[in-house]
Design an enzyme around this catalytic site. Sequence first.
Site, PDB file in Angstrom:
ATOM      1  N   ARG A   1      37.923 -10.978   0.964  1.00 48.99           N
ATOM      2  CA  ARG A   1      39.194 -11.676   1.121  1.00 48.99           C
ATOM      3  C   ARG A   1      39.493 -11.716   2.614  1.00 48.99           C
ATOM      4  O   ARG A   1      39.379 -12.748   3.237  1.00 48.99           O
ATOM      5  CB  ARG A   1      40.282 -10.943   0.309  1.00 48.99           C
ATOM      6  CG  ARG A   1      41.533 -11.728   0.103  1.00 48.99           C
ATOM      7  CD  ARG A   1      42.512 -11.022  -0.825  1.00 48.99           C
ATOM      8  NE  ARG A   1      42.974  -9.726  -0.305  1.00 48.99           N
ATOM      9  CZ  ARG A   1      43.962  -9.024  -0.852  1.00 48.99           C
ATOM     10  NH1 ARG A   1      44.579  -9.462  -1.940  1.00 48.99           N
ATOM     11  NH2 ARG A   1      44.338  -7.861  -0.341  1.00 48.99           N
TER      12      ARG A   1
ATOM     13  N   TYR B   1      63.607 -23.907 -27.327  1.00 47.39           N
ATOM     14  CA  TYR B   1      62.957 -25.166 -26.953  1.00 47.39           C
ATOM     15  C   TYR B   1      61.628 -25.348 -27.674  1.00 47.39           C
ATOM     16  O   TYR B   1      60.866 -24.385 -27.851  1.00 47.39           O
ATOM     17  CB  TYR B   1      62.684 -25.186 -25.453  1.00 47.39           C
ATOM     18  CG  TYR B   1      63.896 -25.519 -24.618  1.00 47.39           C
ATOM     19  CD1 TYR B   1      64.538 -26.748 -24.736  1.00 47.39           C
ATOM     20  CD2 TYR B   1      64.392 -24.590 -23.708  1.00 47.39           C
ATOM     21  CE1 TYR B   1      65.653 -27.044 -23.959  1.00 47.39           C
ATOM     22  CE2 TYR B   1      65.496 -24.880 -22.925  1.00 47.39           C
ATOM     23  CZ  TYR B   1      66.127 -26.111 -23.060  1.00 47.39           C
ATOM     24  OH  TYR B   1      67.216 -26.398 -22.291  1.00 47.39           O
TER      25      TYR B   1
ATOM     26  N   MET C   1      65.709 -21.001 -19.190  1.00 41.99           N
ATOM     27  CA  MET C   1      66.061 -20.632 -17.812  1.00 41.99           C
ATOM     28  C   MET C   1      67.008 -19.427 -17.771  1.00 41.99           C
ATOM     29  O   MET C   1      66.862 -18.533 -16.940  1.00 41.99           O
ATOM     30  CB  MET C   1      66.707 -21.825 -17.106  1.00 41.99           C
ATOM     31  CG  MET C   1      66.996 -21.562 -15.640  1.00 41.99           C
ATOM     32  SD  MET C   1      67.840 -22.920 -14.835  1.00 41.99           S
ATOM     33  CE  MET C   1      66.527 -24.115 -14.703  1.00 41.99           C
TER      34      MET C   1
ATOM     35  N   LYS D   1      55.865  -4.090   1.253  1.00 41.02           N
ATOM     36  CA  LYS D   1      55.871  -5.545   1.448  1.00 41.02           C
ATOM     37  C   LYS D   1      56.542  -6.220   0.252  1.00 41.02           C
ATOM     38  O   LYS D   1      56.779  -5.570  -0.778  1.00 41.02           O
ATOM     39  CB  LYS D   1      54.436  -6.046   1.618  1.00 41.02           C
ATOM     40  CG  LYS D   1      53.583  -5.812   0.384  1.00 41.02           C
ATOM     41  CD  LYS D   1      52.165  -6.290   0.573  1.00 41.02           C
ATOM     42  CE  LYS D   1      51.356  -6.009  -0.677  1.00 41.02           C
ATOM     43  NZ  LYS D   1      50.182  -6.814  -0.819  1.00 41.02           N
TER      44      LYS D   1
HETATM   45  C1  PLP Z   1      46.034  -3.843   2.395  1.00 40.03           C
HETATM   46  C2  PLP Z   1      46.778  -3.277   1.236  1.00 40.03           C
HETATM   47  N1  PLP Z   1      46.869  -1.944   1.110  1.00 40.03           N
HETATM   48  C3  PLP Z   1      47.525  -1.376   0.077  1.00 40.03           C
HETATM   49  C4  PLP Z   1      48.125  -2.139  -0.891  1.00 40.03           C
HETATM   50  C5  PLP Z   1      48.832  -1.450  -2.033  1.00 40.03           C
HETATM   51  O1  PLP Z   1      48.200  -1.737  -3.244  1.00 40.03           O
HETATM   52  P1  PLP Z   1      48.750  -1.123  -4.627  1.00 40.03           P
HETATM   53  O2  PLP Z   1      50.087  -1.751  -4.837  1.00 40.03           O
HETATM   54  O3  PLP Z   1      47.769  -1.572  -5.636  1.00 40.03           O
HETATM   55  O4  PLP Z   1      48.826   0.329  -4.419  1.00 40.03           O
HETATM   56  C6  PLP Z   1      48.037  -3.519  -0.810  1.00 40.03           C
HETATM   57  C7  PLP Z   1      48.636  -4.335  -1.861  1.00 40.03           C
HETATM   58  O5  PLP Z   1      48.245  -5.412  -2.198  1.00 40.03           O
HETATM   59  C8  PLP Z   1      47.352  -4.107   0.288  1.00 40.03           C
HETATM   60  O6  PLP Z   1      47.250  -5.443   0.403  1.00 40.03           O
END
Ligand code: PLP
Length: 361
Positions: A130, A254, A302, A35
């Site tokens: 969560r 800055y 920047m 992701k």
């Molecule tokens: C549902 C879920 N699984 C696995 C992961 C992977 O986590 P990590 O990058 O700490 O291995 C994440 C990352 O946030 C996640 O949201």
Amino acid sequence: MTRPVRARIDLPALQHNFERVRQCAPASRIMAVVKAHAYGHGLVNAARSLPGAHAFGVVSMDEAISLREAGFDRRIVLLEGLFDAAETGLAGGYRVDVVVHHAGQIDFLEQTRSGRPLDVWLKIDTGMHRLGFDPGIVPAVVERLRRIGRVGEIRFLSHFCCADDANAGHTPHQRRLFLQTLEGMEGERSLANSAAVLAWPDSHLDWVRPGVMLYGSSPLQQASADDLGLRPVMTLGTQLIAVTQRRQGDPVGYGAAWECPQAMPVGIAAIGYGDGYPRHAPSGTPVLVNGRRAALAGRVSMDMIGIDLRGHPEARVGDPVTLWGEGLSVDEVASAAGTISYELFCGVNRRVLFDYVEESG
Ligand SMILES: Cc1ncc(COP(=O)(O)O)c(C=O)c1O
């Protein structure tokens, strides 16, 4: 001349880190978490370097579609599930598995009964508070899902809140609750993120879901990436674009927030928060100049940073500067800047040129 800010992505290092996952969890299938553009490394290029992954974990339908359109045939899981009912058709069309973490997402599935069956990953809240269903209602949720003709296989997942801390009691508690909740139920199970892949072997179960360790950062509080046999994948680098000799008391940058403690050379390197380097990194944050350690001096601009070049009398305009990666752990930089590697990786933006390296140099 092209601005010299570059992220070098070492694809063999990514493969190496994936092999570490395999060594740690040889009996589990691996969902590579890609992701957020593979944690800033580039979704499709990263995925191409993970031929052994059994599935990819993404968060948006756009990411899932990018993978399908790039030709990936493997299981893809939407880790936060559907955001609206209209995505149900896309999930079917692109053969994307969906996490279901609240009742509204079951409504979406009920509203669009026709179409290809969707495999579902039911998320259980075992203590992170969560996302996910309360353990007590899981049997009823499963029953409701099974009544929906479109629902194919049902798998189960939960997420750890504290697996990075070997001493935290939360992880064994969450694992126990997860397994108790699912006692007697059919369906594959998944708990482990990177930290749990490395530190909590009894949580590996059917599927592990590593993210950050694939990219070469340590997910554990008590061990470095080196200790864990992980190799950095992203090396963020640039060059010095100015080197000047300063007098004692000269301010740099800055706010005149940093002053030269003595007569000394100061370098200016072409990178800043406009590229994703963290503005809140304080003076003293490590960088490498010509492969040797130096320190940030003054506020991050920047497009530029100042570097304390005491100890680098040879430094010249054009010399290479490394912000993190090979030779300088991203975890050390993140810690100096009061953040985590995840945020640094994800912050590197489109202004930076990405070089994908097929062979480790
Ligand atoms: C549902 C879920 N699984 C696995 C992961 C992977 O986590 P990590 O990058 O700490 O291995 C994440 C990352 O946030 C996640 O949201």
